[in-house]
Design an enzyme around this catalytic site. Structure first.
Site, PDB file in Angstrom:
ATOM      1  N   HIS B 126       9.340  -7.810 -11.806  1.00 35.59           N
ATOM      2  CA  HIS B 126       8.700  -7.331 -13.033  1.00 35.59           C
ATOM      3  C   HIS B 126       8.069  -5.963 -12.713  1.00 35.59           C
ATOM      4  CE1 HIS B 126       5.598  -7.199 -16.190  1.00 35.59           C
ATOM      5  NE2 HIS B 126       6.237  -8.178 -16.810  1.00 35.59           N
ATOM      6  N   ASP B 206       4.174 -13.012  -6.386  1.00 35.52           N
ATOM      7  CA  ASP B 206       3.917 -12.906  -7.814  1.00 35.52           C
ATOM      8  C   ASP B 206       4.244 -14.274  -8.430  1.00 35.52           C
ATOM      9  OD1 ASP B 206       4.046 -12.609 -10.542  1.00 35.52           O
ATOM     10  OD2 ASP B 206       5.374 -10.856 -10.526  1.00 35.52           O
ATOM     11  N   GLN B 209       5.174 -16.463 -13.234  1.00 33.28           N
ATOM     12  CA  GLN B 209       6.068 -17.386 -13.935  1.00 33.28           C
ATOM     13  C   GLN B 209       6.050 -18.783 -13.333  1.00 33.28           C
ATOM     14  OE1 GLN B 209       7.324 -16.812 -16.729  1.00 33.28           O
ATOM     15  NE2 GLN B 209       7.178 -14.591 -16.841  1.00 33.28           N
ATOM     16  N   LYS B 232      -0.284 -17.399 -19.025  1.00 29.94           N
ATOM     17  CA  LYS B 232       1.050 -17.965 -18.828  1.00 29.94           C
ATOM     18  C   LYS B 232       0.974 -19.411 -18.338  1.00 29.94           C
ATOM     19  CE  LYS B 232       4.081 -13.973 -18.149  1.00 29.94           C
ATOM     20  NZ  LYS B 232       3.371 -12.774 -18.565  1.00 29.94           N
ATOM     21  N   CYS B 370      10.524  -6.140 -19.126  1.00 34.01           N
ATOM     22  CA  CYS B 370       9.792  -5.414 -18.083  1.00 34.01           C
ATOM     23  C   CYS B 370      10.543  -5.422 -16.762  1.00 34.01           C
ATOM     24  CB  CYS B 370       8.374  -5.958 -17.902  1.00 34.01           C
ATOM     25  SG  CYS B 370       7.342  -5.668 -19.336  1.00 34.01           S
TER      26      CYS B 370
END
Lengths: 151, 413
Positions: B126, B206, B209, B232, B370
Site C-alpha cells: 500500500h 503492515d 488488513q 479496519k 492505493c
C-alpha cells in the site's frame, strides 16, 4: 433506473466506439489528462489550421465510460471549429455541469452527459478531456518534425 | 468438509448500519478492506465515555481525569493482550497505520540508515508502506529495493528468494504487508521475520488488513514493529497502533513534540518521557482508544481463528464464483487468499462497474486501491474490489454475482 440517466445510450455508444480515437503526429500538440483517484487517462492531440481553427483532433486513453464518451463527443463537437468557439463551449459545458442551470441547446450532443449532474463523484470523469483540451489550445504549435512537446 | 455455520448468523444483528436500503436495495457492504463497520457496543462505549468519563488524560488530578486516564491506559493494556505483546509499554497509539509507519520511518529508519544500506520491501505494498520508505531513502542515501510480485495476475512474492537477498544486499530494514489489500494474498510473516532476525535486519509488519481478521502474536512472529488501524477492525477512525519492541522504542527520538510527552522542560531544552508516551505528543484520541479496546473485546469474543477461517471461506467462494463470469480477470493467488478479491470484468472500467453496483445497493471499491505501481505492473489502471468481513453472507456473494452479470449486459462487456 437512475443509472440510465448517467449512461444514456449515446454515452454507451461513444464509450464502446469512441470517435476520433488515435494519435496525431507533430506539429499537432499533445496534452495529457490524468485522474489519479481512479486511473482515468486521456491523451489528446490537436492540430490547428489556418484562421485559428481546430483542423484535426484525436485522443487515446484508458478511462471509464463517462470519460471516454465525453472525450469522443468533444472531438466530434469541436472539430473544424474556431479555437475561440471551442473554449467558449468548454466554459459553457463545465459551467452547466457544476452550476444550477441545465445543459442548454448550444451544447448539442454533449447534453447526453447531463446525468453527471446527479453523480457529482463523476464530474472529474466528464471534464477530464476538456481540461486537456484547454491545455492543448494554450500551447504554442509544436515543431514541424521531431518529437512534439510533452504535455 | 466440515459443516460450519457462518459467523454472519450471529453477528449481523450487532451492526446497525448494515440494516438499511441503498438506492432501494438492501445494502451489501463489500468494502471492508477500506473500512469495516462498527458493532453497536463500540458505538455505545464511545458515547458512554463522552457522557460519563471524559476529561484530559495524564495531567488532571480530579476524578474525571483519573477515570479517563485509567480507561486510556487500560485500552493500551487491551491492545497489548490482543497482540500478545510482552508489555503495554510496547503499544503506541497513533492516528492509524499510516502514522505508525511514518513514525518508524522518521524515528528509526531515517535516524539510523547510512548511504548505500538497503530498505527492503515488496512490490505489493500500500502507498502507506511505500512512500515513507521512499522519503527515508532520499533523506539517508539508503537504497530502496523491492521483492518482486510474480505471476501475470499477481500471485504474490516468492519468499524463497528472501534469504539470498538478505545475504547479498546490505539490508538494514524490511517492511512488508501481512495481507495484500489488492491481491488478497497472505504473507508468511513469522517465517519472514525469523529469516530477517537471523541476519540482524529490523522488520516492520503492515497488519492493516490482518489485525481484525487473523490471530496475531507479536512474540511468536518476532517482528520488531507492527502497525494497524482501528477502523479496519470494528474500531473508530483516527486511532491506530504501533507495536514496537521496547528496547527499540526506548532508543528512538520522538516523532512529534509538545505536551504530554515530556518529563521536564526549560526554556532551552526538554527531556522526553519513556516510551510509549514519548511518541504521543498532544491530547490523544482518548475515545478512539477506548472504542478500539471495546472492538477488540468484540473480536476476541468471536475468536480470531473463527474470523480468519470465515474470511477465507467467503474469499474462496467469491473467487470461485467470480471465475464463472466470462471475461473476468481476478488478481492474486488462487490458493491461500484472504477475503479480498480484486478483479477486472471484460472491458468495463472499474468506475463504471462500481457506480453500477451502487445502484443495486452493492458497495465495492474501484480504483488503484492505493497500490498504483502494482496496478501499473499488472497492466491495469484500476480494478474493482470486493472485500469481506465476518458479517457478510453467502447470499451477498449471490447478489454480487447477479449485479456483475447484469453490469456485463448493460455495458456490453
Amino acid at each position: 433506473m437512475e443509472l440510465d440517466e448517467l449512461y444514456q445510450s449515446m454515452i454507451l455508444d461513444h464509450a464502446r466506439r469512441p470517435r476520433n480515437f488515435g494519435e496525431l503526429a507533430p506539429p499537432a500538440v499533445r496534452s495529457e489528462g490524468y485522474n489519479p483517484a481512479c486511473g482515468d487517462q486521456i491523451t489528446l492531440y490537436v492540430r490547428k489550421g489556418q484562421n485559428d481553427t481546430i483542423e484535426e483532433l484525436r485522443f487515446t486513453g484508458q478511462a471509464c465510460a463517462i470519460c471516454m464518451a465525453s472525450a469522443s463527443l468533444m472531438t466530434v463537437q469541436i472539430k473544424g471549429k474556431p479555437v475561440r468557439e471551442a473554449l467558449r463551449l468548454e466554459r459553457e459545458f463545465i459551467r452547466s455541469l457544476t452550476g444550477p442551470d441545465d445543459l442548454g441547446p448550444a451544447l448539442g450532443n454533449l447534453r447526453a452527459l447531463a446525468g453527471v449532474k446527479r453523480f457529482p463523484q463523476r464530474l472529474k470523469c466528464a471534464t477530464l478531456s476538456w481540461h486537456a483540451l484547454e491545455e492543448a489550445l494554450n500551447q504554442p504549435a509544436g515543431p514541424s518534425e521531431g518529437g512534439g512537446p510533452q504535455g | 468438509m466440515v459443516n460450519r455455520a457462518f459467523l454472519s448468523d450471529r453477528t449481523r444483528q450487532d451492526f446497525p448500519i448494515l440494516h438499511q436500503s441503498v438506492n432501494g436495495h438492501p445494502l451489501v457492504y463489500l468494502d471492508n478492506a477500506a473500512s469495516t463497520q462498527r458493532p453497536g457496543c463500540v458505538i455505545e462505549e464511545i458515547s458512554r465515555y463522552y457522557r460519563e468519563d471524559h476529561a484530559n488524560v495524564h495531567r488532571g488530578l480530579h476524578a474525571l481525569s483519573t477515570r479517563a486516564t485509567q480507561l486510556y491506559e487500560a485500552a493500551r493494556t487491551r491492545v497489548a493482550r490482543f497482540l500478545n505483546a510482552a508489555q503495554p509499554a510496547s503499544i503506541v497509539f497513533t492516528r492509524g497505520t499510516t502514522e505508525s509507519i511514518n513514525l518508524v520511518a522518521a524515528s528509526w529508519v531515517t535516524a539510523r540508515l547510512r548511504p548505500g544500506e538497503v530498505i527492503l520491501t515488496t512490490e505489493m505494498e500500500h502507498h502507506a508502506n511505500l512512500i515513507p520508505w521512499q522519503i527515508a531513502a532520499q533523506r539517508t542515501g539508503a537504497q530502496l529495493k523491492f521483492l518482486p510480485v510474480t505471476g501475470e495476475d499477481g500471485a504474490g512474492v516468492d519468499w524463497d528468494r528472501l534469504e539470498r537477498l538478505l545475504d547479498e544486499l546490505p539490508v538494514r530494514f524490511l517492511a512488508f504487508t501481512h495481507i495484500s489489500n489488492s491481491l488478497g494474498c497472505v504473507n508468511p510473516i513469522a517465517r519472514i521475520c525469523q529469516a530477517a532476525k537471523k541476519v540482524g535486519v529490523i522488520t516492520l509488519v503492515d497488519a492493516a488488513q490482518s489485525a481484525g481478521h487473523s490471530p496475531l502474536d507479536v512474540q511468536a512472529i518476532d517482528c520488531d514493529f507492527l502497525a494497524f488501524s482501528g477502523h479496519k477492525c470494528c474500531g473508530p477512525t483516527g486511532i491506530g497502533v504501533l507495536y514496537g519492541k521496547s528496547h527499540l522504542l526506548e532508543q528512538m527520538e520522538p516523532y512529534q513534540v509538545g505536551g504530554e510527552m515530556i518529563s521536564s522542560v526549560t526554556y532551552e531544552r526538554a527531556e522526553w518521557k519513556p516510551a510509549p508516551h514519548r511518541f504521543e505528543a498532544g491530547t490523544p484520541h482518548i475515545a478512539g482508544a477506548i472504542g478500539l479496546a471495546k472492538a477488540l473485546d468484540y473480536l476476541d469474543r468471536l475468536g480470531r481463528p473463527a474470523i480468519e477461517s470465515n474470511d477465507h471461506l467467503l474469499g474462496r467462494l467469491a473467487y470461485e464464483r467470480l471465475r464463472e463470469l466470462p471475461g473476468i480477470r481476478i488478481l492474486g493467488p488462487r490458493q491461500d487468499r484472504a477475503g479480498i478479491v480484486s478483479f477486472q470484468l471484460g472491458r468495463i472500467h472499474a468506475h463504471d462497474l462500481v457506480a453500477y453496483a451502487d445502484q443495486f445497493g452493492v458497495a465495492l471499491r474501484g480504483g488503484h486501491h492505493c497500490t498504483q505501481p502494482l496496478m501499473r505492473k499488472l497492466g491495469l489502471s484500476a480494478s474493482a474490489r470486493a472485500s469481506f468481513y465476518f458479517y457478510n453472507t453467502t447470499e451477498e456473494i449471490d447478489r454480487l454475482l447477479n449485479t456483475l452479470r447484469s453490469a456485463a449486459d448493460y455495458f456490453g462487456a
